[in-house]
Scaffold this motif. Structure first.
Motif, PDB file in Angstrom:
ATOM      1  N   UNK A  17       0.845  -1.466  -0.065  1.00 45.86           N
ATOM      2  CA  UNK A  17      -0.107   0.022   0.165  1.00 45.86           C
ATOM      3  C   UNK A  17       0.495   1.197  -0.296  1.00 45.86           C
ATOM      4  N   UNK A  18       0.578   2.827  -0.681  1.00 43.98           N
ATOM      5  CA  UNK A  18       1.105   3.615  -0.674  1.00 43.98           C
ATOM      6  C   UNK A  18      -0.111   4.453  -0.214  1.00 43.98           C
ATOM      7  N   UNK A  19       0.453   5.640   0.875  1.00 48.64           N
ATOM      8  CA  UNK A  19      -0.484   6.513   1.471  1.00 48.64           C
ATOM      9  C   UNK A  19       0.418   8.134   0.840  1.00 48.64           C
ATOM     10  N   UNK A  20      -0.364   8.225   0.563  1.00 53.09           N
ATOM     11  CA  UNK A  20      -0.645   9.574   0.301  1.00 53.09           C
ATOM     12  C   UNK A  20      -1.190  10.845   1.402  1.00 53.09           C
ATOM     13  N   UNK A  21      -0.557  12.070   1.679  1.00 51.99           N
ATOM     14  CA  UNK A  21      -1.007  12.393   2.602  1.00 51.99           C
ATOM     15  C   UNK A  21      -0.532  13.523   1.530  1.00 51.99           C
ATOM     16  N   UNK A  22      -2.797  14.605   2.249  1.00 47.41           N
ATOM     17  CA  UNK A  22      -2.126  15.807   1.621  1.00 47.41           C
ATOM     18  C   UNK A  22      -2.021  17.215   2.301  1.00 47.41           C
ATOM     19  N   UNK A  48       1.983  19.214  10.943  1.00 46.39           N
ATOM     20  CA  UNK A  48       2.010  18.041  10.616  1.00 46.39           C
ATOM     21  C   UNK A  48       2.494  17.760   8.807  1.00 46.39           C
ATOM     22  N   UNK A  49       2.981  18.408   8.102  1.00 48.94           N
ATOM     23  CA  UNK A  49       4.178  18.611   7.115  1.00 48.94           C
ATOM     24  C   UNK A  49       5.488  17.376   7.387  1.00 48.94           C
ATOM     25  N   UNK A  50       5.934  17.998   9.256  1.00 47.95           N
ATOM     26  CA  UNK A  50       7.129  17.194   9.356  1.00 47.95           C
ATOM     27  C   UNK A  50       6.475  15.874  10.024  1.00 47.95           C
ATOM     28  N   UNK A  51       5.640  15.874  10.856  1.00 45.45           N
ATOM     29  CA  UNK A  51       5.144  14.290  11.261  1.00 45.45           C
ATOM     30  C   UNK A  51       5.031  13.923  10.463  1.00 45.45           C
ATOM     31  N   UNK A  53       8.420  12.765   8.928  1.00 45.09           N
ATOM     32  CA  UNK A  53       8.684  11.544   9.703  1.00 45.09           C
ATOM     33  C   UNK A  53       9.753  12.033  10.636  1.00 45.09           C
ATOM     34  N   UNK A  54       9.179  13.157  10.622  1.00 47.45           N
ATOM     35  CA  UNK A  54       9.920  13.861  12.331  1.00 47.45           C
ATOM     36  C   UNK A  54       9.193  13.311  13.768  1.00 47.45           C
ATOM     37  N   UNK A  55       9.848  13.116  14.436  1.00 43.56           N
ATOM     38  CA  UNK A  55       8.763  12.668  15.689  1.00 43.56           C
ATOM     39  C   UNK A  55       8.192  13.788  16.483  1.00 43.56           C
ATOM     40  N   UNK A  56       7.299  13.462  17.299  1.00 44.82           N
ATOM     41  CA  UNK A  56       6.789  14.385  18.364  1.00 44.82           C
ATOM     42  C   UNK A  56       7.698  15.166  18.889  1.00 44.82           C
ATOM     43  N   UNK A  57       8.077  14.567  19.510  1.00 44.33           N
ATOM     44  CA  UNK A  57       9.824  14.975  20.660  1.00 44.33           C
ATOM     45  C   UNK A  57      10.549  16.177  19.819  1.00 44.33           C
ATOM     46  N   UNK A  58      10.744  16.067  18.554  1.00 45.28           N
ATOM     47  CA  UNK A  58      11.399  16.514  17.495  1.00 45.28           C
ATOM     48  C   UNK A  58      10.686  18.015  17.053  1.00 45.28           C
ATOM     49  N   UNK A  93      -2.067  16.949  20.183  1.00 46.83           N
ATOM     50  CA  UNK A  93      -3.475  17.466  20.303  1.00 46.83           C
ATOM     51  C   UNK A  93      -3.440  18.933  18.782  1.00 46.83           C
ATOM     52  N   UNK A  94      -2.628  19.435  18.405  1.00 41.54           N
ATOM     53  CA  UNK A  94      -2.249  20.256  17.033  1.00 41.54           C
ATOM     54  C   UNK A  94      -2.931  18.937  16.360  1.00 41.54           C
ATOM     55  N   UNK A  95      -1.557  17.558  15.926  1.00 43.38           N
ATOM     56  CA  UNK A  95      -1.944  16.716  14.952  1.00 43.38           C
ATOM     57  C   UNK A  95      -3.996  16.256  15.155  1.00 43.38           C
ATOM     58  N   UNK A  96      -4.112  15.671  16.224  1.00 46.07           N
ATOM     59  CA  UNK A  96      -5.418  15.036  16.260  1.00 46.07           C
ATOM     60  C   UNK A  96      -6.280  15.833  15.799  1.00 46.07           C
ATOM     61  N   UNK A  97      -6.178  17.580  16.585  1.00 49.88           N
ATOM     62  CA  UNK A  97      -7.823  18.382  15.432  1.00 49.88           C
ATOM     63  C   UNK A  97      -7.091  18.712  14.253  1.00 49.88           C
TER      64      UNK A  97
END
Length: 347
Positions: free
Chosen positions: A3-8, A33-36, A40-45, A59-63
């Motif tokens: 599977x390939x995932x496309x994140x827009x 969102x772009x970073x994550x 591929x950056x972690x939430x801590x980074x 919370x921001x990523x969930x929102x």
């Protein structure tokens, strides 16, 4: 098949609900969102970069997901049905289930050739260097071997005799050779018919040097590839090899499916075990101990047989088509997990 995932990630055009966020919030959420998702950056980074806590990043990523600021699309090749595959895997407790779109003539064509092509890709994922790959006789396994283009170095052994020894070069013997050629490993074919006239002849053949050498590998097989047949002409090789009287006898025992010369009733219980004494084939108990047993079978005419064999607990993974999958999703009561690997009749 992966599977390939496309994140827009969209900014100000995020959607009506997302516009409730202020422009600074939108810009920051889009950046996080772009970073994550894309970098591929972690939430801590991300938290360290923006000077906030990792809990705020979460919370921001969930929102961002809830308000359609981020859209995640999971795409698979058009011929694969991801939804049916996952549902079928869950229903039977399989390790892997891959459902392929049925061709237009699926009702009349058991085991479409494209199943073999997909199974070849699956074996490329499952087989590791040093494994022993076992191939049973079957049209689908022959199609699979012909489609192989990658395998790590492994030993390849034939698990059954052939339907007709006179066609061995175009059947399972050639499939074993092809797989060994692709992998660069040793091949152990069996030059003998699957079904013999009597148990004594079968026993004598098992002691012949080449066949005995192949049999020695049966307990070492780590990945096996098998076919499934329903109990009707042209769909089961064993059925076609028997006399009318023998067919009637095994039909009276309730046989619904055949796999590698082993017969099963509709509940997955083995019947007609005496037939195995006349066959050159891997034993059912040996199949049950193999870590990964991949069955390749499809079409409406085989659907009930596939259900029966899956209920036996001998198979861990399945490559099939949509016409068979639709039947399997509604076939009788929910079966036990095939990964339990127990014998349904307790013997």
């Amino acid at each position: 098949m992966n599977s390939s995932e496309e994140i827009a990630v969209s900014g100000m055009s995020a959607g009506r609900s997302a516009m409730r966020m202020g422009p600074a919030e939108l810009v920051q959420a889009a950046a996080m969102a772009r970073r994550f998702y894309l970098e591929g950056k972690s939430k801590i980074q991300i938290a360290e970069e923006f000077g906030v806590s990792r809990f705020k990043v979460a919370r921001v990523l969930e929102t961002a997901l809830e308000r359609d600021l981020v859209r995640i699309e999971i795409r698979v090749p058009a011929e694969l049905d991801a939804e049916r595959s996952d549902a079928l895997r869950a229903r039977y407790g399989l390790r892997h289930a891959v459902v392929v779109e049925s061709p237009a003539d699926a009702e009349e064509t058991p085991d479409p050739e494209n199943l073999g092509e997909v199974a070849a890709d699956l074996l490329g994922e499952l087989v590791n260097e040093g494994d022993v790959l076992g191939l049973a006789w079957g049209r689908s396994t022959i199609h699979m071997a012909a489609a192989l283009d990658r395998l790590p170095p492994c030993t390849v052994v034939q698990l059954t005799g052939v339907y007709d020894a006179g066609t061995a070069e175009r059947g399972s013997v050639e499939a074993v050779r092809r797989a060994a050629q692709v992998s660069g490993g040793d091949a152990h074919p069996i030059y003998a018919p699957m079904l013999l006239p009597d148990a004594a002849t079968a026993q004598a053949l098992r002691h012949q040097t080449g066949i005995a050498r192949a049999f020695e590998y049966f307990d070492k097989v780590t990945v096996a590839c098998v076919s499934i047949g329903s109990w009707e002409p042209g769909i089961s090789t064993v059925h076609d090899m028997l006399s009318d009287e023998e067919r009637a006898h095994y039909a009276s025992l309730g046989v619904a499916a055949e796999m590698s010369a082993h017969l099963f009733d509709a509940e997955g219980r083995r019947v007609g075990r005496d037939l195995g004494e006349r066959c050159i084939t891997v034993k059912a108990d040996q199949l049950r101990r193999i870590p990964e047993v991949v069955a390749i079978a499809g079409g409406q005419r085989k659907a009930a047989a596939i259900d029966a064999v899956l209920r036996s607990g001998l198979v861990t993974s399945l490559v099939t088509d949509t016409s068979a999958a639709d039947y399997l999703m509604t076939a009788g009561s929910a079966p036990k997990s095939t990964l339990n690997r127990t014998d349904p009749d307790g013997i």
